[in-house]
Design an enzyme around this catalytic site. Structure first.
Site, PDB file in Angstrom:
ATOM      1  N   GLU A  24      -1.926 -46.229  17.816  1.00  0.00           N
ATOM      2  CA  GLU A  24      -1.289 -47.292  18.012  1.00  0.00           C
ATOM      3  C   GLU A  24      -0.064 -46.999  17.044  1.00  0.00           C
ATOM      4  OE1 GLU A  24      -3.769 -50.516  15.958  1.00  0.00           O
ATOM      5  OE2 GLU A  24      -5.618 -49.832  18.472  1.00  0.00           O
ATOM      6  N   HIS A  66     -17.438 -59.814  22.456  1.00  0.00           N
ATOM      7  CA  HIS A  66     -17.328 -59.266  20.834  1.00  0.00           C
ATOM      8  C   HIS A  66     -18.019 -58.580  20.888  1.00  0.00           C
ATOM      9  CE1 HIS A  66     -14.515 -58.831  17.397  1.00  0.00           C
ATOM     10  NE2 HIS A  66     -13.958 -57.782  19.131  1.00  0.00           N
ATOM     11  N   GLU A 104     -17.813 -55.987  16.907  1.00  0.00           N
ATOM     12  CA  GLU A 104     -16.964 -55.160  16.253  1.00  0.00           C
ATOM     13  C   GLU A 104     -17.633 -53.965  15.376  1.00  0.00           C
ATOM     14  OE1 GLU A 104     -13.891 -53.549  14.698  1.00  0.00           O
ATOM     15  OE2 GLU A 104     -12.417 -54.805  15.145  1.00  0.00           O
ATOM     16  N   GLU A 111      -9.312 -49.785  19.860  1.00  0.00           N
ATOM     17  CA  GLU A 111      -9.176 -48.727  19.426  1.00  0.00           C
ATOM     18  C   GLU A 111     -10.127 -47.842  19.732  1.00  0.00           C
ATOM     19  OE1 GLU A 111     -10.077 -51.147  17.197  1.00  0.00           O
ATOM     20  OE2 GLU A 111      -8.418 -51.597  16.753  1.00  0.00           O
ATOM     21  N   GLU A 132      -1.252 -57.686  19.003  1.00  0.00           N
ATOM     22  CA  GLU A 132      -1.727 -57.644  17.758  1.00  0.00           C
ATOM     23  C   GLU A 132      -0.591 -57.133  16.305  1.00  0.00           C
ATOM     24  OE1 GLU A 132      -5.331 -55.725  16.900  1.00  0.00           O
ATOM     25  OE2 GLU A 132      -4.361 -54.421  17.698  1.00  0.00           O
TER      26      GLU A 132
HETATM   27  C1  NOJ Z   1      -8.416 -55.856  14.416  1.00  0.00           C
HETATM   28  C2  NOJ Z   1      -8.338 -55.511  16.075  1.00  0.00           C
HETATM   29  O1  NOJ Z   1      -7.093 -54.658  16.112  1.00  0.00           O
HETATM   30  C3  NOJ Z   1      -8.366 -56.792  15.945  1.00  0.00           C
HETATM   31  O2  NOJ Z   1      -7.123 -57.209  17.567  1.00  0.00           O
HETATM   32  C4  NOJ Z   1      -9.790 -57.723  15.996  1.00  0.00           C
HETATM   33  O3  NOJ Z   1      -9.268 -58.694  15.809  1.00  0.00           O
HETATM   34  C5  NOJ Z   1     -10.222 -57.724  14.533  1.00  0.00           C
HETATM   35  N1  NOJ Z   1     -10.526 -55.826  14.158  1.00  0.00           N
HETATM   36  C6  NOJ Z   1     -10.644 -57.760  14.588  1.00  0.00           C
HETATM   37  O4  NOJ Z   1     -12.096 -57.040  15.266  1.00  0.00           O
HETATM   38 CA    CA Z   2      -6.208 -52.869  16.814  1.00  0.00          CA
END
Ligand code: NOJ
Ligand code: CA
Length: 652
Positions: A164, A366, A368, A440, A464
């Site tokens: 990025e 989702h 993460e 990512e 973002e």
């Molecule tokens: C970082 C990511 O770049 C963002 O888009 C995401 O919402 C947050 N992490 C939470 O997962």
């Molecule tokens: Ca990102």
């Protein structure tokens, strides 16, 4: 097509592209294997080495002879389940060279070269020898010997924000450090090239670096043990790919990454591209939070409200972030503890999923992971089962953090271990009929041809990064660089442009343009519903109408980092969609509609106003209807940081 020049000491074999414009010359000189690329009698890639360093062994490739060679021609048209082009030509001449070492215990390996009209690809095939079936590669020696006076566009590799970064331009001879691919080149000959790879499996991602002789060389992403791949033999490396074009816009048409991947080996007719809104941007502007508390975004109540909004908006999907255990405190630190099957107390996942289902809205789950692969893989099967059991067919995964934790060690996302982790998720998801949008991610190498349930990647700077870190030229670099590796979820469609909490450096019309200029199999309309339903209802109509899968893609004009204009034909109708973006510099273009298939269309236009400006007047937009005919020349104004979107509907 195929000539053998010279014998004994120096051996050279040549093979041409179907058009005969591109020639690949393979040679062995003093035992070293090389290739060269010639376009119309002009050498564009000078003699470049081939080979490997293997742990505990001699270099492979510097003491070899030609055992035999073979050639063939291949011509077919492949059909993509979804994407920017339904049909893709796969036409090449192939040369396979079988090499053997001039040693007492010789190892053998093959090189396969495929010469297309728009590029050259090659891969190595390594075989077991002396009962050795597992080897460790410590370096790949492949060179790409381009003229150091070429202009190049790149993002740096091995940096904390992974893939990025802003694209930069320099002269090849001045390149510093390692850079990711696709790596775009404009040579003094006037030709455009992009070095990339296809079918990246079980191997580190290829970055590029100048060696001491100013020759560009592969630099495969290492693991923490300083090796680049532990492999089982026989093994075929990813394809090393050099795309070739005579203009920047022509380069954006290159689809060789897909033809270099295999067709799907199972039924994927259940895969559907998706447009979705999300409980997401409200977190970025500080209205809601990922973490639990008074402002928690992912509550049952909010989810139901967003489902209702999606129904009213005619958008089929909804992403919900921050629903599960693990977001308290510093979530970036919590990755080792995140639980992927436990919703927060104010979020009743089965109820929300049932409600979505009743309303025909696809939830986008989702995960993460924060790159804590050890924690994620322990739960992977259960986590995907949990979604599948609740009728959820889409997941956005995320790998924030500068590195991944795998087997307790810190590894690059783009290392062999990272590549294998992503692949595990794609294959498990395919089994459960789940589509993925990976944030990512590992870079795209066309594997979505084989695994079409990998619908999108948010790899590259997306919106973002707005709120300061994105310049208008970024989206004018992407088509000529990152997007050569496939689509991207850019999280487009932010209409709340002037919000000081996250100020956007675009005009409003340009937010619509992105739905055409940046393809994604999962296309997010990223703003809150109120901006679509009330404030900018008329502009939203374009987001509603624009498809997520196209019949064909036709770049019309552009220059790297300056502007990009593209027309795309819908797959399910005869409509055309045209989008354009410009950098900080305003631009007046003439759109020539000679590519249309029918005589007359109703045009729905969304363009910058004469006084729009991404800084001072971003919301000014002209929305109008006008009949246009095939062959018309239309003048369109793009404001600084601006853009436009057009839908053309046939009149008959
Ligand atoms: C970082 C990511 O770049 C963002 O888009 C995401 O919402 C947050 N992490 C939470 O997962
Ligand atoms: Ca990102």
């Amino acid at each position: 097509m195929f000539t053998s020049v010279g014998k004994t000491k120096a051996t050279a074999l040549e093979i041409k592209s179907p058009s005969e414009d591109i020639t690949l010359r393979f040679s062995i000189y003093r035992g070293q294997a090389y290739y060269e690329i010639i376009i119309k009698n002009r050498i564009v890639v000078h003699r470049s080495k081939l080979g490997f360093k293997i742990a505990g062994e001699n270099i492979l490739g510097n003491n070899v002879g030609l055992l035999k060679s073979s050639q063939r021609t291949h011509h077919e048209t492949i059909e993509m389940l979804w994407g920017e082009d339904r049909l893709i030509k796969n036409h090449y001449n192939e040369l396979t060279v079988h090499l053997v070492e001039n040693e007492k215990h010789p190892r053998k390996f093959n090189l396969i070269f495929r010469i297309f009209d728009d590029g050259v690809a090659f891969r190595y095939e390594l075989f077991p020898y002396d009962n050795i079936k597992r080897i460790t590669i410590t370096e790949e020696l492949t060179e790409f010997n381009f003229n150091p006076a070429s202009s190049v566009w790149y993002i740096p590799a091995y940096q904390p924000d992974r893939y990025e970064y802003d694209y930069k331009k320099t002269e090849l001879g001045h390149l510093k450090g390692s850079v990711h691919t696709p790596f775009t080149i404009k040579a003094p000959s006037g030709y455009y090239f992009a070095i990339h790879e296809a079918a990246l499996y079980d191997y580190g991602s290829m970055t590029l670096k100048l060696n001491d002789n100013y020759i560009l060389k592969s630099d495969i992403t290492p693991m923490s043990d300083h090796t680049i791949a532990h492999i089982e033999l026989p093994f075929s490396t990813p394809w090393r790919l050099i795309m070739v074009a005579s203009s920047a816009t022509e380069l954006t048409k290159n689809r060789l990454i897909y033809v270099l991947n295999d067709s799907p080996s199972q039924d994927f007719s259940w895969v559907k591209t998706l447009k979705f809104i999300g409980i997401w941007w409200s977190m970025y502007v500080g209205e809601w939070t990922w973490a639990p508390g008074e402002k928690h975004g992912a509550t049952t109540k909010h989810a139901k409200e967003y489902i209702d909004a999606a129904v009213r908006l005619g958008i089929s999907g909804l992403l919900i972030e921050g629903w599960n255990d693990g977001w308290e405190g510093d979530w970036l630190e919590n990755g080792a503890k995140t639980n992927f099957t436990t919703p927060m107390p104010d979020f009743d996942l089965p109820t929300v999923a049932r409600y979505a289902n009743q309303n025909h809205i696809e939830l986008v789950g989702h995960h993460e992971t924060v790159g804590f692969i050890d924690n994620y893989e322990k739960q992977l099967e259960a986590a995907y089962n949990y979604y599948a059991a609740n009728g959820i067919h889409y997941i956005k995964t995320g790998y924030a953090g500068s590195k991944m934790t795998i087997n307790g060690r810190r590894e690059y996302h783009h290392s062999q271990l990272g590549v294998n982790h992503y692949q595990k998720t794609i294959e498990l998801a395919a089994k459960k009929h789940i589509c993925l949008n990976i944030h990512e991610p590992i870079k795209g190498t066309g594997i979505e041809r084989t695994w079409p349930n990998l619908l999108a990647r948010e790899g590259a700077r997306g919106q973002e990064y707005e709120g300061g870190a994105l310049s208008p030229s970024h989206a004018c670099f992407l088509p000529y660089t990152r997007l050569l590796s496939g689509g991207m979820d850019y999280t487009s469609g932010i209409f709340d442009i002037e919000n000081p909490a996250k100020r956007i450096a675009t005009t409003l019309a340009r937010q619509l343009a992105y739905f055409v200029t940046i393809y994604s199999g999962m296309q997010m309309a990223a703003d809150r519903p109120i901006f679509y339903e009330e404030k900018f209802k008329e502009a939203f109509k374009f987001i509603h109408d624009v498809p997520t899968s196209f019949e064909k893609n036709l770049p019309l004009a552009g220059e790297i980092g300056e502007y990009y204009v593209v027309a795309r034909k819908d797959r399910d109708s005869h409509d055309w969609y045209i989008g354009g973006v410009t950098s900080e510099t305003s631009r007046d273009i003439t759109l020539e509609l000679n590519f249309l298939d029918q005589d007359s269309y109703l045009g729905e236009f969304y363009t910058d106003a004469h006084d729009s400006h991404y800084r001072t007047n971003p919301l000014a937009i002209n929305i109008y209807h006008k009949t246009v005919a095939k062959g018309d020349k239309l003048k369109i104004h793009l404001a600084p940081g601006g853009g436009f979107a057009i839908r053309l509907i046939p009149k008959s």
